[in-house]
Design an enzyme around this catalytic site. Structure first.
Site, PDB file in Angstrom:
ATOM      1  N   ALA A  64       0.846  -1.326   0.082  1.00  0.00           N
ATOM      2  CA  ALA A  64       0.054  -0.105  -0.098  1.00  0.00           C
ATOM      3  C   ALA A  64       1.002   1.247   0.044  1.00  0.00           C
ATOM      4  O   ALA A  64       2.223   1.088   0.230  1.00  0.00           O
ATOM      5  CB  ALA A  64      -0.710  -0.032   1.229  1.00  0.00           C
ATOM      6  N   GLU A 112      -0.172  -9.304  -0.899  1.00  0.00           N
ATOM      7  CA  GLU A 112      -1.771  -9.840  -0.687  1.00  0.00           C
ATOM      8  C   GLU A 112      -2.471  -9.761  -2.137  1.00  0.00           C
ATOM      9  O   GLU A 112      -3.416 -10.692  -2.432  1.00  0.00           O
ATOM     10  CB  GLU A 112      -2.388  -8.609   0.097  1.00  0.00           C
ATOM     11  CG  GLU A 112      -1.969  -8.845   1.727  1.00  0.00           C
ATOM     12  CD  GLU A 112      -2.315  -7.577   2.608  1.00  0.00           C
ATOM     13  OE1 GLU A 112      -2.027  -6.457   2.227  1.00  0.00           O
ATOM     14  OE2 GLU A 112      -2.821  -7.880   3.672  1.00  0.00           O
ATOM     15  N   GLU A 132       4.082  -5.116   7.887  1.00  0.00           N
ATOM     16  CA  GLU A 132       3.174  -4.145   8.397  1.00  0.00           C
ATOM     17  C   GLU A 132       3.507  -3.996   9.662  1.00  0.00           C
ATOM     18  O   GLU A 132       3.317  -2.887  10.424  1.00  0.00           O
ATOM     19  CB  GLU A 132       1.525  -4.625   8.014  1.00  0.00           C
ATOM     20  CG  GLU A 132       1.119  -4.435   6.675  1.00  0.00           C
ATOM     21  CD  GLU A 132       1.502  -5.664   5.934  1.00  0.00           C
ATOM     22  OE1 GLU A 132       2.049  -6.479   6.341  1.00  0.00           O
ATOM     23  OE2 GLU A 132       0.683  -5.458   4.662  1.00  0.00           O
TER      24      GLU A 132
HETATM   25  C1  HXC Z   1       5.170   4.310  -0.903  1.00  0.00           C
HETATM   26  C2  HXC Z   1       6.882   3.617  -1.553  1.00  0.00           C
HETATM   27  C3  HXC Z   1       6.411   2.295  -1.051  1.00  0.00           C
HETATM   28  C4  HXC Z   1       5.471   2.330  -0.541  1.00  0.00           C
HETATM   29  C5  HXC Z   1       8.539   2.177  -1.840  1.00  0.00           C
HETATM   30  N1  HXC Z   1       8.382   3.462  -1.902  1.00  0.00           N
HETATM   31  N2  HXC Z   1       7.754   1.483  -1.473  1.00  0.00           N
HETATM   32  N3  HXC Z   1       6.309   4.667  -1.582  1.00  0.00           N
HETATM   33  N4  HXC Z   1       4.733   3.397  -0.288  1.00  0.00           N
HETATM   34  N5  HXC Z   1       5.059   1.026   0.017  1.00  0.00           N
HETATM   35  C6  HXC Z   1       8.958   4.544  -2.680  1.00  0.00           C
HETATM   36  C7  HXC Z   1      10.328   4.981  -1.734  1.00  0.00           C
HETATM   37  O1  HXC Z   1       9.689   5.879  -0.907  1.00  0.00           O
HETATM   38  C8  HXC Z   1      11.205   5.531  -2.813  1.00  0.00           C
HETATM   39  O2  HXC Z   1      10.728   6.873  -3.197  1.00  0.00           O
HETATM   40  C9  HXC Z   1      11.018   4.649  -4.055  1.00  0.00           C
HETATM   41  O3  HXC Z   1       9.730   4.172  -3.917  1.00  0.00           O
HETATM   42  C10 HXC Z   1      12.140   3.842  -4.061  1.00  0.00           C
HETATM   43  O4  HXC Z   1      12.297   2.923  -2.947  1.00  0.00           O
HETATM   44  P1  HXC Z   1      13.599   3.121  -2.254  1.00  0.00           P
HETATM   45  O5  HXC Z   1      13.179   2.535  -0.579  1.00  0.00           O
HETATM   46  O6  HXC Z   1      14.324   3.899  -2.238  1.00  0.00           O
HETATM   47  O7  HXC Z   1      14.177   1.534  -2.826  1.00  0.00           O
HETATM   48  P2  HXC Z   1      15.009   0.612  -2.235  1.00  0.00           P
HETATM   49  O8  HXC Z   1      15.933   1.025  -1.045  1.00  0.00           O
HETATM   50  O9  HXC Z   1      15.401  -0.530  -3.269  1.00  0.00           O
HETATM   51  O10 HXC Z   1      14.119  -0.404  -1.216  1.00  0.00           O
HETATM   52  C11 HXC Z   1      12.930  -1.112  -1.823  1.00  0.00           C
HETATM   53  C12 HXC Z   1      12.002  -1.505  -0.694  1.00  0.00           C
HETATM   54  C13 HXC Z   1      11.496  -0.678   0.127  1.00  0.00           C
HETATM   55  C14 HXC Z   1      12.611  -2.714   0.060  1.00  0.00           C
HETATM   56  C15 HXC Z   1      10.890  -2.183  -1.310  1.00  0.00           C
HETATM   57  O11 HXC Z   1      11.204   0.559  -0.823  1.00  0.00           O
HETATM   58  C16 HXC Z   1      10.426  -0.600   0.977  1.00  0.00           C
HETATM   59  O12 HXC Z   1      10.563  -1.196   2.054  1.00  0.00           O
HETATM   60  N6  HXC Z   1       9.214  -0.195   0.879  1.00  0.00           N
HETATM   61  C17 HXC Z   1       8.037  -0.349   1.610  1.00  0.00           C
HETATM   62  C18 HXC Z   1       7.632  -1.593   1.695  1.00  0.00           C
HETATM   63  C19 HXC Z   1       6.511  -1.952   2.669  1.00  0.00           C
HETATM   64  O13 HXC Z   1       6.502  -1.759   3.891  1.00  0.00           O
HETATM   65  N7  HXC Z   1       5.441  -2.272   2.199  1.00  0.00           N
HETATM   66  C20 HXC Z   1       4.187  -2.557   3.050  1.00  0.00           C
HETATM   67  C21 HXC Z   1       3.321  -1.309   3.015  1.00  0.00           C
HETATM   68  S1  HXC Z   1       1.900  -1.499   4.204  1.00  0.00           S
HETATM   69  P3  HXC Z   1      11.409   8.021  -3.394  1.00  0.00           P
HETATM   70  O14 HXC Z   1      10.774   9.179  -3.733  1.00  0.00           O
HETATM   71  O15 HXC Z   1      12.414   8.363  -2.226  1.00  0.00           O
HETATM   72  O16 HXC Z   1      12.257   7.780  -4.354  1.00  0.00           O
HETATM   73  C22 HXC Z   1       0.968  -2.192   3.159  1.00  0.00           C
HETATM   74  C23 HXC Z   1      -0.514  -2.397   4.090  1.00  0.00           C
HETATM   75  C24 HXC Z   1      -1.561  -3.022   3.177  1.00  0.00           C
HETATM   76  O17 HXC Z   1       1.090  -2.723   2.196  1.00  0.00           O
HETATM   77  C25 HXC Z   1      -2.877  -2.762   3.536  1.00  0.00           C
HETATM   78  C26 HXC Z   1      -3.452  -1.464   3.600  1.00  0.00           C
HETATM   79  C27 HXC Z   1      -4.954  -1.259   4.024  1.00  0.00           C
END
Ligand code: HXC
Length: 258
Positions: A64, A112, A132
């Site tokens: 998300a 998911e 999460e």
């Molecule tokens: C918003 C995101 C994002 C996300 C990555 N980005 N994932 N933005 N939401 N889920 C953005 C980063 O901020 C960054 O923006 C760009 O994408 C590239 O990401 P990096 O982190 O620089 O890349 P990298 O170092 O290669 O790391 C990749 C990664 C990491 C390991 C996937 O991005 C990460 O941990 N992302 C979050 C993963 C996560 O926690 N997902 C679950 C979310 S909660 P900029 O502008 O800096 O370039 C969820 C709940 C679902 O999904 C249910 C909801 C109701």
């Protein structure tokens, strides 16, 4: 659609999530386009199989959209969760087989989304996880329910409570994905599988999907009763009439599918 590409190759439709600035994260705008694409393929009588993938070499869907989610209050969070769940349930229950081609990060909402598909194929660079709890929330697009149904419950709990990612080989080992391919071969493998399924009678494939999914929700006796219904309903289709006639008499012209 700005964030989703929809392509068709024969009877296979491919939905590609394309939000490159955020590794294909599912903002509300992305979800809206995904919903439109899902409704389009679900209503398309010439689509017999669907592939869902992410654009680019690095990410299927990174979850998300955390930036969008951050300031939501309880009511808004519930709305967001319900919206994603509605779309994922449409994918899960649509009358067509859906294959997830997981080409990189499948985290949180990305995992998911993959789990709402019927079959998951992964590239060797794929990474799976439900991170999460590290963000102070639970999975919200069905992860607690689907992961615990797809892999052994203790493994699901370890993944969700631990918030630690797993690689493609581990995902294969626990049955989260069916197969792992070198990155450059993933889409060909997904298309080959989709076309192989699409060669069969689409109504029979759809009936099998309903029987498996609905059957898993109830007892064995209920499941068997569902199968009896679906099986016998197939005898009202031309695919059954001609499919069996063709098997018994190969001189007949191969029938077109219904
Ligand atoms: C918003 C995101 C994002 C996300 C990555 N980005 N994932 N933005 N939401 N889920 C953005 C980063 O901020 C960054 O923006 C760009 O994408 C590239 O990401 P990096 O982190 O620089 O890349 P990298 O170092 O290669 O790391 C990749 C990664 C990491 C390991 C996937 O991005 C990460 O941990 N992302 C979050 C993963 C996560 O926690 N997902 C679950 C979310 S909660 P900029 O502008 O800096 O370039 C969820 C709940 C679902 O999904 C249910 C909801 C109701």
């Amino acid at each position: 659609m700005e964030y989703v590409l929809l392509e068709k190759d024969g009877n296979v439709s491919t939905i590609t999530i394309n939000n490159p600035k955020a590794l294909n994260a599912l903002s509300t705008a992305v979800l809206k386009d995904l919903e439109e694409a899902v409704n389009t393929v679900a209503a398309d009588d010439d689509t017999y199989a669907v592939i869902i993938t992410g654009a680019g070499p690095k990410s299927f869907v990174a979850g998300a959209d955390i930036a969008e989610m951050k300031d939501k209050n309880q009511e808004e969070a519930a709305e967001y969760g319900a919206y994603g769940n509605k779309i994922f349930r449409q994918i899960e229950t649509m009358d067509k087989p859906v294959i997830a081609a997981i080409n990189g990060f499948a985290l949180g909402g990305g995992n998911e989304l993959a789990m709402s598909c019927d079959i998951r194929l992964a590239a060797d660079n794929a990474v799976f996880g439900q991170p999460e709890v590290g963000l102070g929330i639970t999975p919200g697009f069905g992860g607690t329910q689907r992961l615990a149904r797809i892999v052994p419950v203790g493994i699901a709990k370890e993944i969700i409570y631990g918030g630690r990612n797993i690689k493609a080989d581990k995902a294969l080992q626990i049955g989260l994905v069916n197969a792992v391919y070198p990155q450059e071969e993933l889409m060909n493998a997904a298309m080959k599988l989709a076309k192989g399924i699409a060669k069969n009678a689409p109504k029979a494939v759809a009936a099998s999907k309903r029987a498996i999914n609905k059957g898993l929700e109830g007892t064995m006796d209920e499941g068997i009763a569902i199968e009896v219904d679906e099986f016998s309903n197939c005898f009202n289709t031309e695919d059954q009439t001609y499919g069996m006639e063709y098997f018994l008499d190969k001189n007949k012209e191969k029938p077109a599918k219904q």
